[in-house]
Write a protein that holds these residues in place. Structure first.
Motif, PDB file in Angstrom:
ATOM      1  N   ALA A 121      12.306  13.826   5.945  1.00 30.03           N
ATOM      2  CA  ALA A 121      12.824  13.094   4.788  1.00 30.03           C
ATOM      3  C   ALA A 121      11.673  12.310   4.186  1.00 30.03           C
ATOM      4  CB  ALA A 121      13.955  12.158   5.198  1.00 30.03           C
ATOM      5  N   LEU A 122      11.564  12.378   2.885  1.00 27.53           N
ATOM      6  CA  LEU A 122      10.520  11.655   2.173  1.00 27.53           C
ATOM      7  C   LEU A 122      11.005  10.252   1.838  1.00 27.53           C
ATOM      8  CD1 LEU A 122       9.366  14.409  -0.338  1.00 27.53           C
ATOM      9  CD2 LEU A 122       8.458  13.882   1.921  1.00 27.53           C
ATOM     10  N   GLY A 123      10.071   9.319   1.857  1.00 25.39           N
ATOM     11  CA  GLY A 123      10.381   7.949   1.488  1.00 25.39           C
ATOM     12  C   GLY A 123       9.642   7.551   0.224  1.00 25.39           C
ATOM     13  N   GLU A 124       9.578   6.266   0.011  1.00 22.93           N
ATOM     14  CA  GLU A 124       8.930   5.706  -1.169  1.00 22.93           C
ATOM     15  C   GLU A 124       7.409   5.775  -1.040  1.00 22.93           C
ATOM     16  OE1 GLU A 124      10.624   4.519  -3.863  1.00 22.93           O
ATOM     17  OE2 GLU A 124      12.422   5.259  -2.840  1.00 22.93           O
ATOM     18  N   LEU A 125       6.733   5.567  -2.158  1.00 27.81           N
ATOM     19  CA  LEU A 125       5.286   5.433  -2.138  1.00 27.81           C
ATOM     20  C   LEU A 125       4.912   4.181  -1.353  1.00 27.81           C
ATOM     21  CD1 LEU A 125       4.325   6.279  -5.833  1.00 27.81           C
ATOM     22  CD2 LEU A 125       3.802   7.632  -3.799  1.00 27.81           C
ATOM     23  N   VAL A 126       3.808   4.259  -0.643  1.00 26.63           N
ATOM     24  CA  VAL A 126       3.287   3.105   0.094  1.00 26.63           C
ATOM     25  C   VAL A 126       2.423   2.304  -0.881  1.00 26.63           C
ATOM     26  CG1 VAL A 126       1.856   2.344   2.031  1.00 26.63           C
ATOM     27  CG2 VAL A 126       3.269   4.422   2.253  1.00 26.63           C
ATOM     28  N   PRO A 127       2.724   1.027  -1.094  1.00 28.26           N
ATOM     29  CA  PRO A 127       1.885   0.227  -1.996  1.00 28.26           C
ATOM     30  C   PRO A 127       0.447   0.195  -1.490  1.00 28.26           C
ATOM     31  CG  PRO A 127       3.896  -0.955  -1.418  1.00 28.26           C
ATOM     32  CD  PRO A 127       3.845   0.269  -0.545  1.00 28.26           C
ATOM     33  N   GLU A 128      -0.496   0.295  -2.401  1.00 23.85           N
ATOM     34  CA  GLU A 128      -1.905   0.318  -2.030  1.00 23.85           C
ATOM     35  C   GLU A 128      -2.301  -0.924  -1.241  1.00 23.85           C
ATOM     36  OE1 GLU A 128      -6.234   1.237  -4.073  1.00 23.85           O
ATOM     37  OE2 GLU A 128      -4.402   1.665  -5.199  1.00 23.85           O
ATOM     38  N   SER A 129      -1.629  -2.021  -1.468  1.00 23.49           N
ATOM     39  CA  SER A 129      -1.931  -3.267  -0.749  1.00 23.49           C
ATOM     40  C   SER A 129      -1.636  -3.148   0.753  1.00 23.49           C
ATOM     41  CB  SER A 129      -1.125  -4.431  -1.340  1.00 23.49           C
ATOM     42  OG  SER A 129       0.273  -4.169  -1.225  1.00 23.49           O
ATOM     43  N   GLU A 130      -0.871  -2.138   1.174  1.00 24.81           N
ATOM     44  CA  GLU A 130      -0.530  -1.931   2.587  1.00 24.81           C
ATOM     45  C   GLU A 130      -1.417  -0.888   3.270  1.00 24.81           C
ATOM     46  OE1 GLU A 130       3.628  -1.130   3.183  1.00 24.81           O
ATOM     47  OE2 GLU A 130       4.239  -2.685   1.758  1.00 24.81           O
ATOM     48  N   TRP A 131      -2.209  -0.164   2.518  1.00 22.09           N
ATOM     49  CA  TRP A 131      -2.972   0.946   3.083  1.00 22.09           C
ATOM     50  C   TRP A 131      -3.888   0.504   4.217  1.00 22.09           C
ATOM     51  CZ3 TRP A 131      -4.958   4.439  -1.496  1.00 22.09           C
ATOM     52  CH2 TRP A 131      -3.859   4.939  -2.201  1.00 22.09           C
ATOM     53  N   GLU A 132      -4.680  -0.505   4.000  1.00 22.60           N
ATOM     54  CA  GLU A 132      -5.673  -0.907   4.999  1.00 22.60           C
ATOM     55  C   GLU A 132      -5.025  -1.319   6.313  1.00 22.60           C
ATOM     56  OE1 GLU A 132      -9.359  -4.042   5.588  1.00 22.60           O
ATOM     57  OE2 GLU A 132      -8.654  -3.623   3.557  1.00 22.60           O
ATOM     58  N   ALA A 133      -3.934  -2.051   6.255  1.00 22.78           N
ATOM     59  CA  ALA A 133      -3.259  -2.523   7.458  1.00 22.78           C
ATOM     60  C   ALA A 133      -2.705  -1.372   8.302  1.00 22.78           C
ATOM     61  CB  ALA A 133      -2.134  -3.484   7.085  1.00 22.78           C
ATOM     62  N   HIS A 134      -2.489  -0.219   7.663  1.00 22.85           N
ATOM     63  CA  HIS A 134      -1.912   0.936   8.362  1.00 22.85           C
ATOM     64  C   HIS A 134      -2.908   2.089   8.486  1.00 22.85           C
ATOM     65  CE1 HIS A 134       2.038  -0.892   8.547  1.00 22.85           C
ATOM     66  NE2 HIS A 134       1.784  -1.374   7.343  1.00 22.85           N
ATOM     67  N   PHE A 135      -4.196   1.781   8.280  1.00 17.41           N
ATOM     68  CA  PHE A 135      -5.271   2.763   8.430  1.00 17.41           C
ATOM     69  C   PHE A 135      -5.100   3.970   7.515  1.00 17.41           C
ATOM     70  CE2 PHE A 135      -4.735   0.432  12.390  1.00 17.41           C
ATOM     71  CZ  PHE A 135      -5.968  -0.187  12.480  1.00 17.41           C
ATOM     72  N   LEU A 136      -4.639   3.710   6.293  1.00 16.95           N
ATOM     73  CA  LEU A 136      -4.455   4.752   5.286  1.00 16.95           C
ATOM     74  C   LEU A 136      -5.571   4.583   4.267  1.00 16.95           C
ATOM     75  CD1 LEU A 136      -0.604   4.301   4.776  1.00 16.95           C
ATOM     76  CD2 LEU A 136      -1.771   5.867   6.353  1.00 16.95           C
ATOM     77  N   ASN A 137      -6.372   5.620   4.085  1.00 20.74           N
ATOM     78  CA  ASN A 137      -7.490   5.520   3.160  1.00 20.74           C
ATOM     79  C   ASN A 137      -7.271   6.433   1.955  1.00 20.74           C
ATOM     80  OD1 ASN A 137      -7.691   7.744   4.757  1.00 20.74           O
ATOM     81  ND2 ASN A 137      -9.876   7.594   5.131  1.00 20.74           N
ATOM     82  N   ALA A 138      -7.974   6.097   0.879  1.00 22.66           N
ATOM     83  CA  ALA A 138      -7.817   6.853  -0.361  1.00 22.66           C
ATOM     84  C   ALA A 138      -8.431   8.246  -0.268  1.00 22.66           C
ATOM     85  CB  ALA A 138      -8.434   6.082  -1.526  1.00 22.66           C
ATOM     86  N   THR A 139      -9.511   8.377   0.512  1.00 20.07           N
ATOM     87  CA  THR A 139     -10.184   9.675   0.670  1.00 20.07           C
ATOM     88  C   THR A 139     -10.624   9.807   2.126  1.00 20.07           C
ATOM     89  OG1 THR A 139     -12.402   8.854   0.211  1.00 20.07           O
ATOM     90  CG2 THR A 139     -11.094   9.590  -1.693  1.00 20.07           C
ATOM     91  N   ASP A 140     -11.157  10.960   2.470  1.00 24.42           N
ATOM     92  CA  ASP A 140     -11.648  11.178   3.832  1.00 24.42           C
ATOM     93  C   ASP A 140     -13.091  10.734   4.000  1.00 24.42           C
ATOM     94  OD1 ASP A 140      -9.279  12.160   4.824  1.00 24.42           O
ATOM     95  OD2 ASP A 140      -9.767  14.234   4.318  1.00 24.42           O
ATOM     96  N   GLU A 141     -13.698  10.215   2.967  1.00 24.12           N
ATOM     97  CA  GLU A 141     -15.106   9.797   3.036  1.00 24.12           C
ATOM     98  C   GLU A 141     -15.258   8.443   3.658  1.00 24.12           C
ATOM     99  OE1 GLU A 141     -16.478  10.200  -0.983  1.00 24.12           O
ATOM    100  OE2 GLU A 141     -16.148  12.343  -0.933  1.00 24.12           O
TER     101      GLU A 141
END
Length: 171
Positions: free
Chosen positions: A151-171
């Motif tokens: 099941a798909l959920g909502e978009l993750v706000p960019e402000s939460e990315w760092e806290a959850h180890f989600l990066n914009a690219t693989d670089e």
């Protein structure tokens, strides 16, 4: 008297005897269409086709396939289910294909026997992260998937990315 079928055909055609077709031409049968995904009451989409085994068996992935047995069974289950999750999302055609998946981004992955539950996952597509939850059951040889739903959920706000180890690219 002719001894071969070809001789009979020649004799019949030269004798002026009108031949009749032995059977009507067979109409070409259409191949069955893939079953649509099954939406369940809890919002999960149940897959009807599975892809992880063919991805592992692809000659381009021989290094992954050869090293797969070096992982502990639980890690193999996690990896094959993540492969399946990414491919299910690609096949769903939800826009740009996903290029990353973190099954534990917002909660632990639970593995029990051959079953995996990831209720706090996230995947990246077109540079944006989205919540996902998925359940996966693998075959006893841990080389193919026997059941998968997501099941798909909502978009993750960019402000939460760092806290959850989600990066914009693989670089």
């Amino acid at each position: 008297m002719p001894s071969r079928p070809a001789d009979w055909a020649e004799k019949l055609s030269s004798s002026g005897v009108e031949r009749e077709a032995l059977a009507e031409p067979v109409e070409e049968l259409a191949l069955p269409q893939p079953l649509p995904v099954q939406q369940q009451a809890d919002g999960m989409v149940a897959a009807t086709d599975f892809y992880a085994a063919s991805i592992l068996n692809d000659p381009a992935n021989s290094e992954v396939r050869e090293n797969f047995p070096l992982l502990a069974d639980q890690e193999q289950i996690i990896q094959i289910c993540n492969i399946e999750a990414l491919e299910q999302l690609r096949e769903a055609g939800l826009g740009e294909p996903p290029d990353a998946l973190v099954g534990y981004a917002f909660g632990a992955i639970e593995v029990s026997g051959l079953d995996l539950v990831a209720d706090g996952g996230a995947f990246r597509s077109a540079g944006r992260w989205r919540h996902i939850r998925y359940r996966c059951a693998v075959a006893p040889d841990i080389r193919s998937v026997a059941a998968f739903e997501y099941a798909l959920g909502e978009l993750v706000p960019e402000s939460e990315w760092e806290a959850h180890f989600l990066n914009a690219t693989d670089e």
